[in-house]
Design a protein around this motif. Structure first.
Motif, PDB file in Angstrom:
ATOM      1  N   LEU A 134     -21.450  18.247   3.223  1.00 42.70           N
ATOM      2  CA  LEU A 134     -22.866  18.400   2.868  1.00 42.70           C
ATOM      3  C   LEU A 134     -23.078  19.604   1.955  1.00 42.70           C
ATOM      4  O   LEU A 134     -23.900  19.564   1.032  1.00 42.70           O
ATOM      5  N   ARG A 137     -21.996  18.554  -1.483  1.00 41.98           N
ATOM      6  CA  ARG A 137     -23.014  17.684  -2.094  1.00 41.98           C
ATOM      7  C   ARG A 137     -24.152  18.514  -2.685  1.00 41.98           C
ATOM      8  O   ARG A 137     -24.630  18.249  -3.787  1.00 41.98           O
ATOM      9  N   ARG A 141     -25.495  18.758  -6.596  1.00 42.34           N
ATOM     10  CA  ARG A 141     -26.894  18.512  -6.956  1.00 42.34           C
ATOM     11  C   ARG A 141     -27.475  19.695  -7.738  1.00 42.34           C
ATOM     12  O   ARG A 141     -28.163  19.512  -8.750  1.00 42.34           O
ATOM     13  N   GLU A 149     -21.741   8.019  -3.894  1.00 44.57           N
ATOM     14  CA  GLU A 149     -21.023   8.080  -2.624  1.00 44.57           C
ATOM     15  C   GLU A 149     -20.887   6.677  -2.040  1.00 44.57           C
ATOM     16  O   GLU A 149     -21.885   5.964  -1.898  1.00 44.57           O
ATOM     17  N   ARG A 158     -23.155   9.307   9.012  1.00 41.79           N
ATOM     18  CA  ARG A 158     -23.260   9.343   7.555  1.00 41.79           C
ATOM     19  C   ARG A 158     -23.952  10.617   7.071  1.00 41.79           C
ATOM     20  O   ARG A 158     -24.894  11.088   7.698  1.00 41.79           O
ATOM     21  N   PHE A 160     -25.775  10.635   4.508  1.00 40.61           N
ATOM     22  CA  PHE A 160     -27.031  10.174   3.912  1.00 40.61           C
ATOM     23  C   PHE A 160     -27.512   8.984   4.725  1.00 40.61           C
ATOM     24  O   PHE A 160     -26.713   8.176   5.198  1.00 40.61           O
ATOM     25  N   GLN A 161     -28.803   8.891   4.939  1.00 40.91           N
ATOM     26  CA  GLN A 161     -29.336   7.853   5.817  1.00 40.91           C
ATOM     27  C   GLN A 161     -30.804   7.619   5.493  1.00 40.91           C
ATOM     28  O   GLN A 161     -31.487   8.491   4.948  1.00 40.91           O
ATOM     29  N   HIS A 162     -31.272   6.406   5.812  1.00 41.69           N
ATOM     30  CA  HIS A 162     -32.682   6.068   5.658  1.00 41.69           C
ATOM     31  C   HIS A 162     -32.967   4.878   6.581  1.00 41.69           C
ATOM     32  O   HIS A 162     -32.101   4.006   6.757  1.00 41.69           O
ATOM     33  N   SER A 173     -24.655   5.337  -1.871  1.00 43.91           N
ATOM     34  CA  SER A 173     -25.751   6.202  -2.280  1.00 43.91           C
ATOM     35  C   SER A 173     -25.486   6.720  -3.692  1.00 43.91           C
ATOM     36  O   SER A 173     -24.367   7.130  -4.013  1.00 43.91           O
ATOM     37  N   GLN A 175     -27.100   9.567  -6.243  1.00 44.06           N
ATOM     38  CA  GLN A 175     -28.028  10.653  -6.536  1.00 44.06           C
ATOM     39  C   GLN A 175     -27.845  11.033  -8.004  1.00 44.06           C
ATOM     40  O   GLN A 175     -26.828  11.607  -8.380  1.00 44.06           O
ATOM     41  N   GLN A 182     -33.279   8.907  -4.327  1.00 47.16           N
ATOM     42  CA  GLN A 182     -31.913   8.503  -4.019  1.00 47.16           C
ATOM     43  C   GLN A 182     -31.857   6.978  -3.993  1.00 47.16           C
ATOM     44  O   GLN A 182     -32.698   6.333  -3.371  1.00 47.16           O
ATOM     45  N   LEU A 184     -30.077   3.623  -2.746  1.00 43.50           N
ATOM     46  CA  LEU A 184     -29.224   3.216  -1.630  1.00 43.50           C
ATOM     47  C   LEU A 184     -28.942   1.721  -1.675  1.00 43.50           C
ATOM     48  O   LEU A 184     -29.836   0.923  -1.951  1.00 43.50           O
TER      49      LEU A 184
END
Length: 240
Positions: A134, A137, A141, A149, A158, A160-162, A173, A175, A182, A184
């Protein structure tokens, strides 16, 4: 990919994964190079992650470690009475170093890192490797680098999540540099793998990465079908 699955083969998520991972990175580089202007270079890069929680993958990602531990078991002993002898005496193994490949795209004329393509490994999805990942990442950015990713491992947490993709078996993902949104792609086990954009500098647009073609090429070259026993359950987590 296996003829048994239209997309990702969950049987590749076990002890074969390090070899699959290296193959994915190499074939990705191979497919991208012909698409890019001559000013770009595409390279695979290795970085090392020290896995201190390797016991979670004992017998899955590290079957050889499990075998070594069994071999070094010794008969109980080594203590005089009145101590209770230990059940077994084994070699202590505190950490395992993993070398993880990723794909990097650079602009030669601008001396600039443009895009990073990261295929996640289980060590990226559990502590302490997850926190380190993280942090990396966030650095990309802040440096305005595109980050693609690709998570083809079902176990682990993960980075990254949603909610809209929370039930997906696999997740991609993207970015884009200097974008707040983002992108996905959630992939179910029964889905084919997506065709993905690989962003370059604004004036060049996007290259194309056919993830299904990448995996299919790796599997055909490596003949994993001849090594996998499909009569056994796949690596965890268990399928419904």
């Amino acid at each position: 990919m296996s003829k048994r699955f239209p997309g990702m083969d969950p049987y590749l998520e076990g002890y074969l994964w390090p070899d699959v991972h290296s193959g994915l990175a190499f074939v990705t580089k191979e497919l991208l190079i012909p698409q890019l202007p001559e000013d770009y270079t595409v390279r695979t890069e290795l970085y090392t992650v020290v896995d201190t929680e390797w016991q979670e993958d004992l017998g899955i990602l590290y079957p050889d470690v499990e075998v070594r531990r069994r071999k070094v078991e010794e008969p109980p002993g080594g203590y005089d009475a009145p101590f209770t002898p230990p059940t077994a005496v084994v070699d202590r193994l505190e950490s395992i170093a993993q070398r993880i490949p990723r794909v990097i795209v650079r602009s030669r004329s601008m001396q600039r890192l443009v895009t990073v393509i990261e295929y996640l490994s289980p060590v990226n999805k559990r502590e302490p490797g997850r926190s380190a990942y993280l942090k990396k990442r966030a650095q990309l950015r802040e440096a305005s680098v595109h980050l693609l990713e690709i998570d083809l491992i079902r176990r682990g947490k993960r980075p990254f999540q949603h909610p809209q993709v929370s039930t997906a078996s696999y997740l991609v993902s993207l970015q884009k540099a200097q974008e707040r949104k983002q992108h996905l792609w959630g992939v179910a086990l029964a889905d084919p793998l997506p065709v993905l954009p690989v962003p370059l500098l604004p004036e060049q647009g996007d290259a194309m990465l056919d993830l299904g073609l990448v995996l299919r090429t790796v599997c055909e070259r490596s003949r994993y079908d001849t090594e996998i026993d499909y009569q056994q359950p796949p690596p965890p987590p268990a399928l419904t």
